[in-house]
Write a protein that holds these residues in place. Structure first.
Motif, mmCIF file in Angstrom:
data_model
loop_
_atom_site.group_PDB
_atom_site.id
_atom_site.type_symbol
_atom_site.label_atom_id
_atom_site.label_comp_id
_atom_site.label_asym_id
_atom_site.label_seq_id
_atom_site.Cartn_x
_atom_site.Cartn_y
_atom_site.Cartn_z
ATOM 1 N N LEU A 1 0.750 -1.160 -0.089
ATOM 2 C CA LEU A 1 -0.099 0.024 -0.130
ATOM 3 C C LEU A 1 0.996 1.154 -0.011
ATOM 4 O O LEU A 1 1.913 1.370 0.736
ATOM 5 N N SER B 1 1.203 5.703 -0.518
ATOM 6 C CA SER B 1 0.240 7.018 -0.531
ATOM 7 C C SER B 1 1.396 8.130 -1.079
ATOM 8 O O SER B 1 2.518 7.816 -1.248
ATOM 9 N N PRO C 1 -5.626 4.450 -0.511
ATOM 10 C CA PRO C 1 -4.257 4.222 -0.949
ATOM 11 C C PRO C 1 -4.037 3.635 -2.323
ATOM 12 O O PRO C 1 -5.042 2.998 -2.822
ATOM 13 N N TYR C 2 -2.867 3.827 -2.847
ATOM 14 C CA TYR C 2 -2.421 3.277 -4.195
ATOM 15 C C TYR C 2 -1.793 1.676 -3.737
ATOM 16 O O TYR C 2 -1.247 1.355 -2.633
ATOM 17 N N ARG C 3 -2.090 0.919 -4.595
ATOM 18 C CA ARG C 3 -1.319 -0.612 -4.444
ATOM 19 C C ARG C 3 -0.430 -0.718 -5.488
ATOM 20 O O ARG C 3 -0.534 -0.083 -6.620
#
Length: 623
Positions: A563, A565, A595-597
């Motif tokens: 994850l 950010s 969040p980005y993954r």
């Protein structure tokens, strides 16, 4: 039941195919199928199974292999004896409905007798679609690979040469580029492929690339064989240097048919008429050369029935997406194009899903399915005008058409093509989300993720064979895990195991894990490489976003989670934009407000790429 010999040896029933595991019975079956309907001598079969190192019990073991094959056929519901014992050996009858090799040869013979170029090309293209990958990759017979595979490969290459010759004569130079680029690279000894590639490059306005390709071929011939290029290549080089017009295309029955008359450039009026590159769209009409008064205008032909779209070999998973896409494509909304966008990370299986759904619903598009690669093999983008040249003119298609636009680099590349699908549908694959296209044209979007663990196992079983996967279930699950459940990674690993029948899955897992993702590649096909595919997606970005990806790789520790950010890159507005750009390119997933993954395999690639970049900068820095 059908036997598929032109690729991994497999048995198919309907759309389902089972790839046989490497074994003596597989070698026996391949030896019989290579000679359908003929008596295959016992001596030949013994060499196919044991080469020159035959045990004393070889004849008894051969009979045992025949019994095992007959039991296998019974398992698939085949009654009667397909393998017939005859004096001196065995015979296995097959026809065009039960063996792809027979169908291939039948179609090539039909092409020989075709009345016109279009009909010949149609049959040759249909014949070439039967080839489904490395020939006999799962057949562990040195003799068959040494003595039979080269001849079968030659049959395919002759058909491909003829098909490309016809397309050049018909002026379809961009399609020739798609077909012949790989052939020229994989078969450098066949000068005709190089000649076709150079001519197609020149006709599409890429003179410098055509000359570069010629010089590359010339240098290789001089270095490896000590010879000059043939007369055809030399005449072509001279024509390019002088800027000669190679002549207009004659799109009628007068086009010379390859295999019966050469299409290479020749001196004098006997030279066949070939297509010149189209003029730019903004060229004034008065500046275009006019046709000779003696030549009547050629009306746009009604396109013949398009080639059938074959199923994707060993396609598994994606059941929900597949059903939803089929429903979208077959929904009738008169006057509007149905647009389906498939996006996601590089190697995630977008192209395979697009082709499989095109196969599923092709009956609903009587005007044909048109599959266009929107990115060239060298990574450059195909322009909308170039793509339009390969689509039917308005009023020439016999009903609804389906466009499959593969590896699109941006919305502006697609918008001019969608009117061609009015009343039909379009499937667009892209690493980018193409939100701008969806905003202006609507449609549905499917953002593909990795396969589920069970789907990954199904793909391995479909390619390797269930017996091999069931023999090492824990190793197969671990192989799926270290491949990140990416379809591309799984197919590469499966291909490596198929070509090494004695290699255990567990040993392959250990070897791959030592150097991921670098070892997820195939030596004989540079495009079948996870680092190559990931790198291609990265290099399409602006330099500042490439630098952001490298900084991201520096920040990701080996045991850090997946994850991210904007704080990972410093928390600034520029950091937020960088993550958004990387997500749009398929290198990250999700994003604001969550969040980005980053997928595990992409995380490993990012860390490795950052290390190599830093190492290269250190090595070149002044001391």
């Amino acid at each position: 039941m059908r036997f598929q010999l032109l690729g991994p040896l497999s048995i198919a029933e309907g759309e389902d195919a089972v790839v046989l595991k490497p074994s003596k019975p597989s070698s026996l079956l391949a030896a019989l199928l290579i000679h359908p309907g003929s008596v295959v001598s016992t001596g030949y079969l013994l060499r196919a199974l044991w080469d020159e190192d035959q045990p004393a019990t070889a004849r008894a073991a051969l009979q045992s292999c025949v019994l095992r094959l007959r039991r296998l056929f019974t398992k698939y519901g085949v009654t009667g004896s397909l393998i017939e014992a005859v004096p001196g050996g065995y015979r296995m009858n097959a026809d065009a409905d039960t063996l792809d090799l027979v169908r291939f040869r039948t179609l090539v013979r039909a092409a020989d007798g075709a009345a016109d170029a279009e009909s010949e090309l149609y049959r040759l293209k249909e014949a070439l679609t039967l080839w489904q990958g490395p020939l006999l990759a799962n057949v562990p017979s040195p003799m068959l690979h040494r003595d039979e595979v080269p001849g079968l490969t030659e049959e395919r290459l002759r058909a491909l040469e003829r098909a490309c010759d016809i397309e050049l004569a018909l002026g379809r130079c961009r399609q020739v580029l798609v077909d012949v680029w790989e052939a020229a690279r994989r078969h450098p000894g066949r000068e005709r492929f190089s000649e076709q590639l150079i001519e197609a490059l020149y006709r599409t306005g890429r003179q410098s690339e055509a000359l570069s390709e010629y010089r590359s071929v010339k240098g290789r011939l001089e270095e490896e064989l000590g010879i000059d290029p043939g007369p055809g290549l030399q005449r072509l080089e001279l024509a390019i240097l002088r800027g000669d017009d190679l002549g207009p295309a004659a799109v009628d029955q007068a086009v010379p048919l390859p295999g019966r008359a050469p299409l290479a450039l020749a001196e004098g009026p006997a030279r066949p008429a070939l297509a010149a590159a189209p003029a730019p769209a903004d060229t004034p009409a008065a500046a275009l050369p006019s046709a000779p008064a003696s030549v009547p205008p050629v009306p746009l032909p009604v396109l013949p029935a398009r080639l059938p779209v074959p199923p994707v070999p060993s396609f598994t998973g994606r059941a929900a997406e597949r059903a939803a896409i089929n429903a979208s494509l077959t929904a009738r909304d008169p006057g509007a194009a149905t647009v389906v966008v498939l996006s996601g990370a590089p190697g995630i299986g977008k192209t395979a899903l697009a082709l499989q759904t095109a196969h599923d619903c092709q009956e609903g598009f009587p005007g044909g399915v048109f599959i266009l690669a929107m990115t060239r093999p060298d990574g450059s983008s195909v322009t909308p005008a170039e793509a339009m040249a390969d689509l039917p003119a308005p009023g020439t298609a016999a009903g609804r058409i389906l466009l499959v636009l593969d590896d699109v680099t941006g919305a502006d590349q697609v918008r001019p093509l969608l009117p061609a699908a009015a009343g039909g549908a379009a499937v667009v694959t892209s690493r980018r989300g193409l939100a701008g296209l969806v905003a202006t044209h609507g449609g549905t979007v499917h953002r593909l993720s990795t396969l589920e663990p069970e789907e990954s196992l199904e793909l391995l079983a479909a390619t390797l064979g269930p017996a091999r996967v069931n023999a090492e279930p824990a190793a197969a699950r671990e192989l799926a895990r270290i491949c990140g459940h990416f379809p591309l990674s799984l197919r590469i690993a499966a291909a490596r195991l198929l070509t090494r029948p004695g290699l255990r899955i567990d040993d392959c897992v250990a070897w791959l894990a030592e150097d991921l993702p670098a070892r997820l590649s195939l030596a004989d096909d540079p495009r079948m490489s996870v680092p190559h595919v990931f790198g291609g997606a990265l290099h399409r970005l602006e330099p500042r976003w490439q630098e952001a990806f490298r900084r991201l790789g520096d920040q990701l520790g080996e045991h850090e989670g997946l994850l991210l950010s904007s704080g990972t890159l410093g928390g600034s507005a520029e950091a937020e934009e960088a993550l958004e750009r990387l997500a749009d390119a398929g290198l990250l997933e999700e994003g604001p407000p969550g969040p980005y993954r980053i997928h595990q395999l992409l995380k490993i690639y990012a860390r490795r790429h950052a290390r190599e970049w830093n190492r290269s900068r250190t090595a070149t820095a002044p001391h």
